[in-house]
Design an enzyme around this catalytic site. Structure first.
Site, mmCIF file in Angstrom:
data_model
loop_
_atom_site.group_PDB
_atom_site.id
_atom_site.type_symbol
_atom_site.label_atom_id
_atom_site.label_comp_id
_atom_site.label_asym_id
_atom_site.label_seq_id
_atom_site.Cartn_x
_atom_site.Cartn_y
_atom_site.Cartn_z
ATOM 1 C CD GLU A 107 -2.418 1.629 0.023
ATOM 2 O OE1 GLU A 107 -3.063 0.986 -0.125
ATOM 3 O OE2 GLU A 107 -2.531 3.218 0.001
ATOM 4 C CB CYS B 227 -4.083 3.613 4.890
ATOM 5 S SG CYS B 227 -3.949 2.142 4.014
ATOM 6 C CB CYS C 48 -3.820 0.560 8.131
ATOM 7 S SG CYS C 48 -2.512 -0.369 7.310
ATOM 8 C CG HIS D 236 -4.630 4.910 11.136
ATOM 9 N ND1 HIS D 236 -3.422 5.341 11.478
ATOM 10 C CD2 HIS D 236 -4.300 4.416 9.757
ATOM 11 C CE1 HIS D 236 -2.505 4.830 10.772
ATOM 12 N NE2 HIS D 236 -3.050 4.336 9.875
ATOM 13 N NE ARG E 269 0.251 -3.173 6.207
ATOM 14 C CZ ARG E 269 -0.831 -3.396 6.046
ATOM 15 N NH1 ARG E 269 -1.702 -3.062 7.036
ATOM 16 N NH2 ARG E 269 -1.401 -3.931 5.173
ATOM 17 C CB SER F 258 4.726 1.587 7.232
ATOM 18 O OG SER F 258 4.185 0.152 6.950
ATOM 19 C CB CYS G 40 0.863 0.101 5.123
ATOM 20 S SG CYS G 40 -0.613 0.976 4.797
ATOM 21 C CB CYS H 23 0.171 3.772 7.326
ATOM 22 S SG CYS H 23 -1.517 2.953 7.371
#
Length: 575
Positions: free
Chosen positions: A14, A61, A64, A68, A487, A510, A554, A557
């Site tokens: 992503e 995102c 994700c 969040h 993640r 990430s 990701c 993110c």
């Protein structure tokens, strides 16, 4: 300048990520991780109502999303020291687990398995032989020679048409690919089956959250998922039992197909258990709270330093100063104004794009939109690897029963299939991250059903409470909300002044893993994990992708997009 290999963009992730490596004698000598997007949510949130932040930040995102939203409401609740009702905790926990199960299944089969599986080779397979191999290491109800033959026929039509669809542009026939045609056919078959099971997990999220992605049922103080067992428009027993059915089906796939597949492929590539370790400081936060205060959890958190499990130090609660006081971010090599290391509450977010004047990273300039999160240990700020591997190691080191049970089972199976003894240190590797993610999926598939039972039991006792309304005091308050996302460790940090957001920062998994070097030259986990990696054909850097994909990047993110000329890119009218 030494010859460079640049992968830009890295696909099957992503967001936009650029990986640059310097190969030497068939191995990676140096590496740079460059996030190619800027995140502006921190700026957008300034001056807004804290109650609304979670709706904004889950738009960071498209993958994700729930994570969040959850970290955001926890951040504001932490600032207010607000307890949430037990039912709300359980509903949130089911969403957490179901979303992660979807994410982990998608990551292995649809984003990273193609680094190990030669799709076209499956056309040469004997379906009868494939069935026997599958039966030798897993008990999955959708195996069988007829199933494998049907998938092989479908794949042959793709190939003969000249349009491989999602399997186009792969490094098929690469010398680093070593699975037999039969194992490749098994993997392709399960790739297609996994599409259905990840969907079942998202259905469970959508029932509780109102939609997926971007759930609608959170609130600072609880959830808006009304519970009324006698009302068809609310969460009732019919919906609850449908959620349970979905979770049970996903659990069966995880235990009987996903985990055995990951271990089998890792065993076939057992030499890779020696590659990809990189940063061996690990950070995970506790999750699946079992009380209203966030002091008792089903999944443990903590830190490990230097890969030594005896150094484990737990993170015990949502208010634990060990975590809250020791997180910082550095921007020495990040495209932001200044050169500092600051605690998230003290940060600013002022973009200052300078590009890469020479076309490549020279190690001295700013080269990424990702900041460099660091954790203070013995007075020094050090990089930390986050993700399922961190959580599994932290849990194992603390003697967490469920973690220990599934890790020991996985290592026993890995040792048997690989024909060599594999201990806990084998997980600190490229395939080890995949194994740890599958182990975490096992735990979550069990714990999702546990949260369901606890919710139903509590509602059965007549407790329908789901929300505790917040009240904002005058003056300044600060909050930290963390969540162990698919993640890894995610934390949102808010500063609230007179009921409005004065500052807001998101330190995401990430960002920890994709971070560039910091002011002391310390590499982030992506960069460090690539050093010493084999690279057989620099023109086809498959091995580099294997290790990068093992983190499940990701970048959306970690950062978001900006027009470097300051021009408006698009205008959206809200109807």
């Amino acid at each position: 300048m030494a010859k460079r290999v640049v992968i830009d963009p890295v696909t099957r992730i992503e967001g936009h990520l650029r990986i640059e490596v310097v190969p030497e004698n068939g191995y990676v000598k140096n590496a740079y991780s460059s996030a190619q997007m800027w995140r502006g949510l921190e700026v957008i949130l300034q001056g807004r109502n804290p109650d609304d932040a979670w709706m904004f930040v889950q738009r960071i995102c498209g993958v994700c999303t729930t994570v969040h939203a959850l970290a955001s409401v926890r951040s504001v609740e932490n600032a207010l020291q607000l307890e949430i009702p037990y039912n709300a905790q359980m509903i949130r926990n089911i969403i957490i687990a179901a979303h992660a199960l979807h994410d982990h299944i998608v990551h292995f089969y649809h984003l990273s398995a193609l680094d190990w599986v030669d799709i076209v080779s499956a056309l040469k397979a004997d379906p009868q032989k494939a069935a026997k191999i599958a039966e030798s290491y897993q008990d999955w109800k959708l195996n069988g020679a007829s199933v494998f033959k049907a998938v092989q026929d479908k794949l042959r039509k793709f190939v003969e048409s000249g349009q491989l669809g999602p399997f186009a542009n792969g490094y098929w026939g690469h010398p680093a690919m070593k699975l037999s045609p039969e194992v490749n056919l098994i993997a392709v078959t399960h790739y297609l089956q996994a599409l259905d099971y990840q969907r079942k997990a998202t259905q469970a999220v959508a029932i509780l959250g109102g939609k997926f992605p971007h759930i609608q049922n959170l609130a600072v103080g609880g959830v808006s998922t009304a519970i009324n067992l006698d009302n068809e428009a609310t969460l009732n027993m019919e919906r609850l039992y449908y959620i349970k059915q979905l979770l049970e089906e996903v659990r069966e796939f995880v235990h009987n197909c996903y985990l055995p597949d990951v271990i089998a492929i890792s065993a076939f590539y057992k030499e890779w258990l020696n590659y990809g370790r990189g940063v061996d400081n690990y950070l995970a936060v506790p999750d699946l709270p079992q009380d209203t205060k966030g002091e008792v959890f089903d999944l443990p958190g903590g830190t490990i330093i230097g890969g030594n499990l005896s150094t484990v130090k737990p993170i015990k609660s949502f208010n634990d100063p060990y975590f809250i006081n020791n997180v910082a971010e550095n921007i020495t090599h990040s495209w932001y104004k200044g050169d500092w290391t600051r605690h998230p509450w003290e940060e600013d977010t002022i973009p200052e794009y300078t590009g890469m004047p020479g076309g490549y990273v020279d190690g001295n300039e700013k080269y990424s939109w990702s900041k460099a999160p660091r954790f203070r240990h013995n007075g020094n700020y050090i990089p930390m690897q986050v993700g399922p591997l961190a959580q599994v190691l932290v849990g194992y080191a603390q003697g967490h029963k469920l973690t220990k049970k599934y890790v020991d089972q996985a290592l026993s199976m890995l040792s048997s299939l690989a024909g060599t003894k594999a201990d806990i240190n084998a997980l600190q590797s490229t395939p080890g991250r995949h194994i740890a993610r599958a182990i975490r999926a096992q735990m979550l598939s069990d714990l999702a059903l546990k949260q369901w039972e606890q919710l139903v039991d509590n509602v059965g006792r007549g407790d329908y409470e789901i929300f505790n309304p917040p009240s904002y005091p005058a003056g300044e308050i600060k909050g930290c909300g963390f969540h162990e996302a698919p993640r890894g460790t995610l934390s949102h940090w808010c500063v609230i002044e007179n009921g409005k957001l004065k500052n807001y920062q998101a330190v995401v998994p990430s960002t920890w893993n994709a971070s560039p070097r910091d002011g002391k030259g310390q590499m982030g986990p992506y960069e460090a994990s690539l050093i010493g990696n084999p690279i057989a054909e620099p023109e086809k850097p498959l091995e580099v992708l294997r290790t990068v994909h093992s983190f499940d990047p990701c970048i959306a993110c970690a950062v978001h997009m900006v027009d470097t000329e300051g021009e408006e890119i698009v205008k959206v009218k809200a109807l």
